[in-house]
Each structure stands twice: as structure tokens, then as C-alpha cells.
Motif scaffolding. Structure first.
Motif, PDB file in Angstrom:
ATOM      1  N   UNK A 128      21.719 -12.344 -23.603  1.00  0.00           N
ATOM      2  CA  UNK A 128      21.560 -11.521 -24.802  1.00  0.00           C
ATOM      3  C   UNK A 128      20.550 -10.399 -24.548  1.00  0.00           C
ATOM      4  N   UNK A 129      19.437 -10.769 -23.956  1.00  0.00           N
ATOM      5  CA  UNK A 129      18.399  -9.764 -23.702  1.00  0.00           C
ATOM      6  C   UNK A 129      18.846  -8.811 -22.586  1.00  0.00           C
ATOM      7  N   UNK A 130      19.515  -9.357 -21.593  1.00  0.00           N
ATOM      8  CA  UNK A 130      19.957  -8.480 -20.499  1.00  0.00           C
ATOM      9  C   UNK A 130      20.988  -7.471 -20.982  1.00  0.00           C
ATOM     10  N   UNK A 131      21.852  -7.897 -21.885  1.00  0.00           N
ATOM     11  CA  UNK A 131      22.829  -6.955 -22.446  1.00  0.00           C
ATOM     12  C   UNK A 131      22.106  -5.863 -23.231  1.00  0.00           C
TER      13      UNK A 131
ATOM     14  N   UNK B   6      11.926   4.784 -25.351  1.00  0.00           N
ATOM     15  CA  UNK B   6      12.480   3.957 -24.275  1.00  0.00           C
ATOM     16  C   UNK B   6      11.402   3.535 -23.284  1.00  0.00           C
ATOM     17  N   UNK B   7      10.406   4.388 -23.099  1.00  0.00           N
ATOM     18  CA  UNK B   7       9.315   4.014 -22.185  1.00  0.00           C
ATOM     19  C   UNK B   7       8.707   2.682 -22.601  1.00  0.00           C
ATOM     20  N   UNK B   8       8.533   2.497 -23.898  1.00  0.00           N
ATOM     21  CA  UNK B   8       7.983   1.234 -24.368  1.00  0.00           C
ATOM     22  C   UNK B   8       9.022   0.132 -24.456  1.00  0.00           C
ATOM     23  N   UNK B   9      10.211   0.503 -24.953  1.00  0.00           N
ATOM     24  CA  UNK B   9      11.221  -0.527 -25.226  1.00  0.00           C
ATOM     25  C   UNK B   9      11.736  -1.193 -23.957  1.00  0.00           C
ATOM     26  N   UNK B  10      11.930  -0.405 -22.896  1.00  0.00           N
ATOM     27  CA  UNK B  10      12.457  -1.012 -21.672  1.00  0.00           C
ATOM     28  C   UNK B  10      11.489  -2.078 -21.155  1.00  0.00           C
ATOM     29  N   UNK B  11      10.190  -1.762 -21.225  1.00  0.00           N
ATOM     30  CA  UNK B  11       9.189  -2.744 -20.790  1.00  0.00           C
ATOM     31  C   UNK B  11       9.156  -3.950 -21.703  1.00  0.00           C
TER      32      UNK B  11
ATOM     33  N   UNK C 208      19.128  -4.799 -22.717  1.00  0.00           N
ATOM     34  CA  UNK C 208      18.497  -3.919 -21.726  1.00  0.00           C
ATOM     35  C   UNK C 208      19.507  -2.957 -21.107  1.00  0.00           C
ATOM     36  N   UNK C 209      20.681  -3.467 -20.790  1.00  0.00           N
ATOM     37  CA  UNK C 209      21.729  -2.600 -20.227  1.00  0.00           C
ATOM     38  C   UNK C 209      22.031  -1.442 -21.165  1.00  0.00           C
ATOM     39  N   UNK C 210      22.114  -1.762 -22.456  1.00  0.00           N
ATOM     40  CA  UNK C 210      22.442  -0.715 -23.418  1.00  0.00           C
ATOM     41  C   UNK C 210      21.304   0.306 -23.514  1.00  0.00           C
ATOM     42  N   UNK C 211      20.072  -0.181 -23.439  1.00  0.00           N
ATOM     43  CA  UNK C 211      18.945   0.764 -23.469  1.00  0.00           C
ATOM     44  C   UNK C 211      18.963   1.666 -22.236  1.00  0.00           C
ATOM     45  N   UNK C 212      19.326   1.091 -21.111  1.00  0.00           N
ATOM     46  CA  UNK C 212      19.385   1.908 -19.886  1.00  0.00           C
ATOM     47  C   UNK C 212      20.491   2.961 -19.998  1.00  0.00           C
ATOM     48  N   UNK C 213      21.579   2.595 -20.676  1.00  0.00           N
ATOM     49  CA  UNK C 213      22.647   3.573 -20.897  1.00  0.00           C
ATOM     50  C   UNK C 213      22.125   4.732 -21.751  1.00  0.00           C
TER      51      UNK C 213
END
Lengths: 485, 581
Positions: free
Chosen positions: A250-253, A229-234, A255-260
Motif C-alpha cells: 500500500x505504501x509502496x504504491x 514532494x520533497x517532504x512527502x517522498x521522505x 510512493x510510486x504515484x508520488x514519484x510519477x
């Protein structure tokens, strides 16, 4: 998506109905981090959504009397509709043990569907899109109407998670089979489906749950996933600059899922996970359904989530005995529902009316049997939060996109509530909002209440102050009248 | 899944079908196909030009020098797409040389779901757990050794280039290094390399098909896909997987910028077995053999056991084998001849299938052979068991659903949905009672006409039923019937077609032969492929590209040439930025 349901035999089905054979070893669940005692008990919300309506004679503005093509029964209604004390009708019999904790409502319309439907009532697309959103839609007449807002479960999940932090804002499981699309929406145009496999759901929701200190393997997995996640969120943040404005969502969704996922990793749950969740989504509904219920109970007890959805497809229960030629004709639950219009006195299948009613009753009782299993797990007196059971601190909503399936009726949809949401609802009652209800024999129907008001009530029950939910199609804003204690 | 409207009947049942009926009543059929029949004439006229035009792309924009101009420069950009579950599976399989890999990723939602993002993570972890099954090199060094900065750099550069389908950018490298550095600090070198690989398989450039394109001189709103983007688009169109080394090398060498270079690659790829997989997928989707709004997939269909004792998983699998073999034979051995697909009497059968077709066949179900089906009973895909089985009830044929399929999917004549309270219980024919309650036996045809006889029904069923009635000789599993199985009454297969092949037909053989000659049918088939290739619904197709691809297919009737036309079309290679890129 459309799976032919296999079945494990009539015996398993019958065991499922009563809810007693499940034998939940619930006492093994200890509290997660959600409630540590002392503070106000947390609230929970569960939606149980049955696709394809129920046994009903409801038309759009009246009721069928059974002398025409349509069968004239309504077995969703209480046995005594004149009594405000709830007297359970045929379909609700599996819930007898929980009668005092139920609140059955008659006369709640899905006015968003009725206002936007091409033919003034319902339709698979518009009814599914509005059943839980009460929203304005785009492409209302098309195959894929898109609501412009989220479904009620998502809103409650988000609000509760802000007050009662959990690894998963909600849990969405589905007993798969024939259906016309999920009624659950994360936001405008973001339809969400549920997990069909109990074992996959278990792997997801209980992966980070340990009965004590995390094992070395769990710690390694957490570190690996955190590194990813350290890499993916960026990377996904950076990807926002690579897309057009219309694709940004699409990308923001994503990102939201990654943050979850990140939140889950940062908030591991200490609670004994459930056992025996060993079936995948290809198993029959009578195996999958009870396991899903068991998962929901465990997840709520462990504090893995505050909100759960159980979606039941419009499945036929193929393990029930039905006679030829109805057997072949039913094929899918959708066809079974449609027979409602042809087995009346003057209908082409009049001779099969009793067979149809028996089959439908067994099918719908099986569905409501899943609710009985859920309530049994939540109403465990050995697992109190404060002085109440989980059920008492929860609101469970049972509903559907149609009241009467054959004519796709979106007025007077099924609304059965269980639990008092911490004492907010006055339960054990039946409320009829039909303006003609004072005449017990009436076939007339008219109501000023809508799912807009129902969802507003649910938000208020969850401690929120919203004055309205959904589109402007309701007759009035605010909650449903007379619900509170 | 049934597709939406492509020819202007989106506005609802009443208006759509009333228009249709009006068009029929006046004999004005241009409305049926939108611009179908008119364009058909134009296409036929332009045929001779197109024949020589194959070398210059037959496109206004041209391919070798010219760029799309005027109205043809308004090529809509498809929205951001991500790997489909099939593409994801194949990509992983090819990347790691692990043909048994089965992902859990199954997310088809336009906007990815949390379930989908979670599946991407668990599948990446599954890839790591299956390292014993990898047959292609992944890490350039022994990761059990000491931390090796050169190794991770080489891994990101080389493996990343394949996985991400282009040379790795600085930003992509930075993202992967962030994962590597975090994992190295916490866990050690081997885990850090694993985490970097897993992150790569979840990264935006792996999961999504980003297409930035390159500027086009003199056309500020137009962008041309760069060679690597084009290679990826091509590869995912034909193979549902990432480019192979040869295609990648062609992209590196800039050979895809010319039509000749592109054509060389397309023709090479069309001969590859991976194209067969995609072809079968397309045909299966087109025929809705994998399920539709009102029917289960072929393999999950059930039939009345007394009427169809042969029906079961083995026969269902055999039906699938047969239809795939036919498609394969026509595409690879018969010049991709669409007319053959619609008319062929070749059938690859085992014993049970031969029995259903009423022809001598192999002695058992494990033996397969090509046979020729009776000329008066069978012609092409629409007369085969697989198709006829899914468009049947459990007991009888379904003229309504067969008719709707031919109209909507073969001819692209969109119909609106029926009213929600329509009686759609199965029509099986047989014993029933008449209006006075007296026993009576009716055929499926008679019962269908009775059921759909109302004025409002006739708006659409005046068109649907006659098309479907042409298929009445085939029972619910595709067997030939002169007398109906359920009613015992004789079959009447007189029907009618519409559009540019309007007229009475007697049976499905004649109907199929007529459809095989239809310009409208070929245009429809071309549009379905274009939708798949360009990721847009039919009404969003760029009209210039649509015209070019249709014309080439109408002219050649060659499904392979259709794909070449698609790939060399402007719509495949360019996009407009006017919608906010």
C-alpha cells in the motif's frame, strides 16, 4: 459509480456518430517533446474497452441460428466473412473512412476466463479480471476475482515510457455508467479506474503543458508542488517502517504515484493544450465521450503520454427513441444486452426483436463512433511523425469482456485493431481463426487463439521481444499468426 | 454493494444452494445461519448474565484489567486503512471550520490509485485557495510577514497534532520541515507555510490510519491501541471525522484506557448530530439505497411515467427524507430500539408520500408531518417507499430482489451468484403468451415462478421467492396494491421465512414483525456494524468480539448499546501481531 446518464438530445448523439461535428482544431497542437524529428517515430497504444459485449450470436462452441430464444445475428462480423479483404459489417459502418487501416480478428478467445470460470465460459467477475490481463486469478468464482498480473496497457505503458519518456505513462478515461468493474490492473490486485470527468482530466494531464514559456503562476505552482514532494517522498519512505509486511504494498504504491507526480514536474511539456474541455463527469455520455477522445488525441500529439485507455461503461443510450415496454425494461445497458437471449424466434420477447436490434445497433454504433473520432484525430495528414500519421505509428485495440452479452460469452471476444504500429501490422484485412471457418455456413466454432497471443502480438508490435503474456491457459505461446506485414 | 458470503456458502452456486435446499428439505436450519440458531439459544441463555455484565464489558478479556486471553487473543489486525472520501471531507471541514468544502478525492480502491494521490494534492491546494472560508485558526502568526522559525514550529506542533490526530513525532516533523525548508528557499515564508500545510494534508499520518499500538504485558503477540489511536478509531466510527477537543483531551488524560472512560465518551458522542450522519450512512449502505449491483441509487432510479406519474426527483428526495427521519426518531427518541425500526408505523410524510401511503397528510409537498400508517399495511423500514422503490423494476415489484435482500442482508444468509446465462430481464407481469402462443395475463408472482421453476433455479429460488412474495402488496414505488398495476390481477402475498423465524407469513407486516423478533436478524445487524467498525468482512471478524457484540445487541435490542458494545469490545481496542506486524 453508477450514474444515471442524462442526455443532451438526439441531435448531439447523431453528431457524435459521424465524427464530423466534433470539428477538432487539431492543427493547433504542435509537437511536444516526444518527437523532435530525425529519430524513429514514437509508438503509441490505445485501448478502447466497451463493457457488455456486442450484437452477436456467438455461443461457447457454436453460434445460435436464431430459431430458439436467442436472436441469431452477429453484426460485429464483416458483411462478407469469407473475404480476407475487410468488408465492414453493420456496427463498423462509422469506421468506413479508415477501413484500410483496420484489422478485424475473429476467433480470439479469452481463454483465461474460459479456463477459470465457474461455468466454463465467462461471468462478470472473471471476464473483467482477465479481459486485459489474461492472468491467473484468485477467488475466480467470487464477486471480485483478482488477477495476479497487470493488464496489457500497463505493461506497454511502462515499456514505452522507458524508451519514450513522457510525463504520464498512461491516461485512462472512462465514459461512466453501469458496469461490473474496471478490467484495468496496475499489478496484482491493483485495479485501476479511469477519470470520468473531461474537465478534471484536462486539469490533470495538461496542467503542466504550456504553449511556450511557463507563466509565473505555473512556475510558482511547480515550486510549491516540488517542495511538497520533497517532504512527502521522505515521509512515505519512512512510513514503510511503520507497516506490516502485508501492508507494505500500500505504501509502496503510494510512493510510486508520488514519484510519477515528481517526474511530471521535472519534465514539463511545451505544446498548445486543447480547448473547450469544459464538461464534468456528470454530463451525458454523448458529451463526455467525444471530449475524452479529444483529450486522448491531444495528449498523444503533445507527447503527454504514449498510452491511453478509453473505457465505455455498459450504458444505454437513453437519448435514442425506444418503444414501450422495452424502454422501461432496458433500464440499464446490462439489461439491454440480456435481451439478446429473449428476442429470438421462440423467445418471450420475439415480437420486439427488430426494436431490440435497432436499439443495440444504434448503441454499439455510437460506441464505435468514438473510435472513428479517435482515428480521425490520429490519422491527420497534416500531423506526421516521419512519413506516417500518428495512427500509422500506433496500435489501437478495441475489445470487450464479452462477445455475446446475454450468455456472458468470453470466447471469440471482439478484437478490432487500428493502425499498423509503424508498419508492423498488415491492415485492411479480416482474419478468422475459427477452425471451421472454411465452411462459410458453419455454426461451429473452435479456436486455438487467445488474448494471450493477442497481447503478445501487441507487445511485439511495440518493439518488445516477449514470447508470451499472461497465464498458462492459452493453446500455444507466441503471437497470433498472420498479423504482420 | 452486495457483500460476500458470511456463512459458508462461498463455494459456488451449485454447492451453496444445494446445501441450502438440503437444509430446508431436512428441516435442519443451522446451516442457514452457520452457528446462528445455536448461538441464538446460547445468547438467550446468557442474557441475564449479560445484563449485569454491561458494567464489566461482558467480554472474556474484560476491559478494565484483563486482557484477551486464549482464543480471544487471536484478534486479527485489519489491514492498513486510509481515510474514506467521506472521512477525508469531514476531516478537512472540521479542521478548517469550512462546512462547504467539497473534495475531488473519491478513491475507494484498497490500494490507492494515482488518481487518488493526485486528488489529494489538488484538494490540498483547494484548501489553500479557500482560506477566506476558514473559520478556525490555522497559522499561529501572520504569514505575510518575515520568515518566522518559531511560527512554523508552533504550527507543526499545534495544528499538526489535530490534523494527524496525535502529538507530532520527530519523523513527522522532519518530513514537514523538509517541505518548509525547500519552499522557503524557493518562494518565501507565506508560500512555505502554505506548502507545509498542503504537505501535511497529504502526509502518511493524515491520509492513513496508522495503528502501532502499545505492548501488552504477558502477551507478546497482542497490542493495545494507545489512547490517541483509540480516540481516532472511535471518532471515525461514530462521526467519520477527527476527534473533537473533548475526546482529544480524554485521550491526553489517559481516560480511554478504562471502559468507564470510553463509555463516557461514546455516550456523549452518540448524542451528537454527527452520529446521525454516520447512522444514516450506515442504514443507507445496508439497504443499498445508494445503489447496488443491479440497481441505481434511489435518486437515480427511474419508473414508468404512465404507471407512476408522481415519481420524480421531488418524490425520490421525499422518500430519502422519510427514511432518514424514521431512523433518526428511533435511534435518538425511541432508545435505539431495533424492533421499532423493523415495525414502526410512524412516518414523516409530505402530501405525495401520504398519498402513496394512502393516509391523510399535509396539504402540499413543502409541509411535513408525522402520521401513523395503516397497521395492516406497514411495519418498519422494509415496508417504506425508499426501500421498495430501489427493489422494484421500473414497472412492478421485484420479489426476487426483495427476497435476496432480506436473506442476505437482513438474515446474513449468503446466496451464491446465479449462473451467468440466467435470464435476468425484468419480471413485470402482464400480457404475454403461453407455451402454445395464446395470449395470457400473468401476475409477477406467476411469472417469477415460471421463470425460476427449473431444478437448478429452485436450488436457491425455493428460498428466495417465498421471502420476496411476502412483499407483493407493494408496487414499484411502494404504494399498496390489492390488484397489480401492470397485470390487474389480485395480489397473493403469502410467503415464507427461514432461519430461526421459519414459517409461513402472510404479507410483509407479518414478515417484518417476525424478523423483528429474530435472534439471527439481530446478530446479522450487529455483524454489519462490526464489519464497518473493524474494517473486515464478516468471516474475518474475531469470533470473541463478534460473540460479545452480538450478545449485547440480542439482549438489549438497542442500537446505541450495540455501538457501545462494539467500542468497548476487545476487537476494537486490541489487535494481534501474528500476521506479520
Amino acid at each position: 459509480m453508477r450514474k444515471q446518464l442524462r442526455h443532451s438530445g438526439r441531435r448531439a448523439f447523431l453528431r457524435g456518430i459521424g465524427g464530423t461535428a466534433l470539428g477538432l482544431p487539431l492543427l493547433e497542437f504542435t509537437h511536444g517533446h516526444l518527437w523532435a524529428g530525425g529519430s524513429a517515430a514514437p509508438l503509441r497504444f490505445v485501448t478502447m474497452f466497451e463493457h457488455g459485449g456486442t450484437i452477436s450470436n456467438q455461443s461457447h462452441s457454436s453460434r445460435y441460428d436464431g430459431t430458439g430464444f436467442e436472436q441469431g445475428e452477429d453484426w460485429w462480423r464483416p458483411a462478407d466473412p469469407t473475404s480476407t479483404d475487410l468488408v465492414l459489417g453493420p456496427i463498423h459502418q462509422p469506421l468506413a473512412a479508415f477501413r484500410s487501416k483496420l484489422l478485424l480478428l475473429e476467433g480470439v478467445d479469452n481463454k483465461a476466463a474460459m479456463a477459470q470460470a465457474q461455468y466454463g465460459s465467462g461471468g462478470h467477475g472473471i471476464s473483467n479480471a482477465t479481459a486485459l490481463t489474461a492472468a491467473t486469478t484468485t477467488d475466480a468464482y467470487g464477486e471480485n476475482p483478482t488477477p495476479q498480473g497487470p493488464s496489457i496497457d500497463q505493461v506497454i505503458a511502462e515499456r514505452l515510457a522507458a524508451r519514450q519518456p513522457v510525463p504520464f505513462p498512461l491516461m485512462h478515461l472512462v465514459v461512466e455508467g453501469h458496469q461490473y468493474g474496471s478490467p484495468f490492473y496496475r499489478g496484482m490486485g491493483e485495479r485501476v479506474g479511469g477519470e470520468g470527468s473531461p474537465s478534471a482530466a484536462f486539469a490533470t494531464f495538461f496542467a503542466g503543458v504550456s504553449g511556450g514559456e511557463p507563466s509565473a503562476a505555473q512556475l510558482r505552482q511547480i515550486a510549491m508542488r516540488t517542495s511538497m514532494l520533497d517532504g512527502l517522498l521522505g515521509s512515505y519512505e519512512q512510513a514503510k517502517g511503520r507497516v506490516s509486511a502485508k501492508d507494505l504494498q500500500i505504501i509502496e504504491a503510494h510512493l510510486d504515484h508520488l514519484r510519477a507526480l515528481e517526474y511530471e514536474l521535472q519534465h514539463p511539456v511545451v505544446c498548445t493544450p486543447p480547448t473547450g474541455i469544459d464538461a464534468d463527469g456528470n454530463q451525458p455520455g454523448d458529451v463526455v465521450g467525444p471530449l475524452h477522445v479529444k483529450l486522448i488525441i491531444a495528449a498523444l500529439r503533445c507527447g503527454v503520454t504514449n498510452v491511453a485507455n478509453l473505457e465505455i461503461a455498459d450504458i444505454i443510450t437513453p437519448w435514442t427513441p425506444i418503444g414501450d415496454p422495452m424502454e422501461s425494461a432496458f433500464g440499464i445497458g446490462h439489461s439491454l444486452g440480456h435481451f439478446a437471449r429473449d428476442v429470438g424466434e421462440a423467445g418471450p420477447f420475439a415480437v420486439q426483436r427488430e426494436t431490440w436490434l435497432a436499439e443495440m445497433l444504434e448503441n454499439r454504433q455510437w460506441r464505435i463512433g468514438l473510435m472513428a473520432q479517435l482515428l480521425e484525430g490520429l490519422d491527420d495528414p497534416g500531423f506526421l511523425e516521419g512519413d506516417r500519421t500518428l495512427l500509422d505509428n500506433a496500435a489501437v485495440l478495441w475489445t470487450s469482456e464479452f462477445r455475446e452479452p446475454a450468455n456472458h460469452v468470453s470466447s471469440n471476444v471482439q478484437v478490432l485493431l487500428a493502425g499498423s504500429a509503424g508498419g508492423y501490422f498488415a491492415t485492411g484485412r479480416f482474419i478468422d481463426y475459427n477452425l471451421h471457418a472454411s465452411d462459410p455456413a458453419t455454426l461451429e466454432y473452435e479456436s486455438n487463439e487467445s488474448t494471450h497471443n493477442l497481447f503478445t502480438s501487441l507487445l511485439q508490435a511495440m518493439g518488445e521481444s516477449d514470447a508470451h503474456f499472461g497465464s498458462g491457459d492459452a493453446a500455444h505461446e507466441g503471437p497470433l499468426p498472420d498479423l504482420t506485414a | 454493494m452486495r457483500r460476500g458470503n458470511h456463512y459458508g456458502y462461498a463455494s459456488g452456486y451449485a454447492s451453496g444452494c444445494a446445501l441450502l435446499a438440503a437444509a430446508l428439505g431436512t428441516g435442519c436450519y443451522s446451516g442457514l445461519g452457520g452457528d446462528g440458531s445455536d448461538d441464538g439459544a446460547a445468547a438467550a441463555d446468557g442474557g441475564s448474565d449479560g445484563a449485569s455484565g454491561a458494567s464489566d464489558g461482558g467480554s472474556d478479556g474484560g476491559s478494565d484489567g484483563g486482557v484477551p486471553e486464549g482464543e480471544c487473543a487471536a484478534i486479527p489486525a485489519a489491514g492498513l486503512r486510509r481515510l474514506t472520501p467521506m472521512q477525508y471531507r469531514n476531516t478537512i471541514r472540521d479542521l478548517f471550520g469550512d462546512p462547504e468544502f467539497e473534495p475531488s478525492y473519491a478513491d475507494l480502491a484498497p490500494i490507492t490509485t494515482e488518481l487518488g494521490v493526485r486528488a489529494l494534492r489538488s484538494d490540498a491546494e483547494q484548501v489553500l485557495a479557500r482560506r477566506g472560508d476558514w473559520t478556525t485558526p490555522v497559522f499561529p502568526c501572520d504569514t505575510s510577514g518575515a520568515a518566522d522559525a518559531a511560527c512554523v514550529e508552533a504550527f507543526i506542533t499545534d495544528f499538526g497534532r489535530r490534523a494527524l490526530r496525535h502529538p507530532v513525532t520527530d519523523a513527522e516533523r522532519a518530513g514537514l520541515r523538509a517541505t518548509y525548508d525547500a519552499a522557503l528557499a524557493e518562494l518565501g515564508f507565506a508560500d512555505a507555510m502554505d506548502a507545509t500545510l498542503a504537505a501535511m494534508l497529504q502526509s502518511p499520518s493524515f491520509v492513513y490510519h496508522f495503528e502501532a499500538g502499545a505492548p501488552v504485558d504477558g502477551s507478546p503477540n497482542l497490542r493495545r491501541l494507545d489512547d490517541h489511536e483509540l480516540a481516532a478509531r472511535l471518532s471515525y466510527l461514530l462521526w467519520d471525522s477527527l476527534p473533537d477537543a473533548t475526546l482529544f483531551a480524554a485521550a491526553d488524560a489517559g481516560e480511554l484506557g478504562t471502559e468507564a472512560g470510553l463509555r463516557t465518551q461514546v455516550e456523549r458522542m452518540l448524542a451528537d448530530a454527527r452520529t446521525d450522519t454516520k447512522l444514516q450512512h450506515f442504514v443507507s449502505q445496508w439497504l443499498q439505497l445508494d445503489g447496488g449491483l443491479l440497481h441505481f441509487p434511489l435518486e437515480e432510479t427511474t419508473k414508468d411515467a404512465e404507471l407512476f406519474p408522481q415519481f420524480g426527483p421531488a418524490l425520490q428526495a421525499a422518500m430519502r427524507t422519510e427514511i432518514e427521519a424514521l431512523v433518526r426518531r428511533v435511534f435518538f427518541e425511541q432508545d435505539g430500539d431495533f424492533a421499532a425500526l423493523m415495525q414502526s408505523r410512524d412516518a414523516y410524510v409530505n402530501r405525495t408520500l401520504a398519498e402513496i401511503y394512502g393516509v391523510p397528510g399535509p396539504a402540499d409537498d413543502d409541509t411535513w408531518a408525522w402520521v401513523e400508517l395503516p397497521a395492516d399495511q406497514r411495519a418498519g423500514l422494509l415496508t417504506r417507499s425508499a426501500f421498495l422503490t430501489v427493489y422494484g423494476t421500473s414497472r412492478a415489484q421485484s420479489p426476487i430482489r426483495r427476497g435476496v435482500f432480506v436473506l442476505e442482508e437482513v438474515m446474513c444468509i449468503a446466496l451464491s451468484d446465479p449462473p451467468p446465462n440466467v435470464n435476468n430481464t425484468p419480471v413485470d407481469g402482464g400480457e404475454t403468451v403461453d407455451e402454445d402462443g395464446n395470449p395470457i395475463v400473468r401476475t409477477v408472482r406467476e411469472e417469477t415462478e415460471l421463470r425460476t421453476g427449473g431444478d437448478s433455479c429452485q436450488n436457491c429460488h425455493a428460498v428466495i421467492n417465498p421471502v420476496g412474495f411476502a412483499f407483493e402488496h407493494y408496487d414499484a414505488q411502494g404504494g399498496w396494491q390489492d390488484d397489480e398495476l401492470v397485470s390487474g390481477l389480485p395480489v397473493d402475498a403469502s410467503g415464507q421465512l427461514f432461519g430461526d423465524v421459519e414459517g409461513a407469513v402472510q404479507g410483509a407486516v407479518q414478515a417484518s414483525e417476525r424478523l423483528a423478533t429474530s435472534v439471527q436478524v439481530r446478530e446479522c445487524f450487529a455483524d454489519r456494524w462490526s464489519e464497518l467498525a473493524l474494517g473486515v468482512e464478516g468471516d474475518a471478524l474475531d469470533p470473541c468480539t463478534q460473540r460479545d457484540v452480538r450478545d449485547r445487541f440480542v439482549e438489549t435490542g438497542d442500537m446505541r448499546e450495540l455501538l457501545v458494545a462494539l467500542v468497548t469490545s476487545d476487537g476494537f481496542r486490541y489487535f494481534s501481531t501474528e500476521e506479520g506486524q
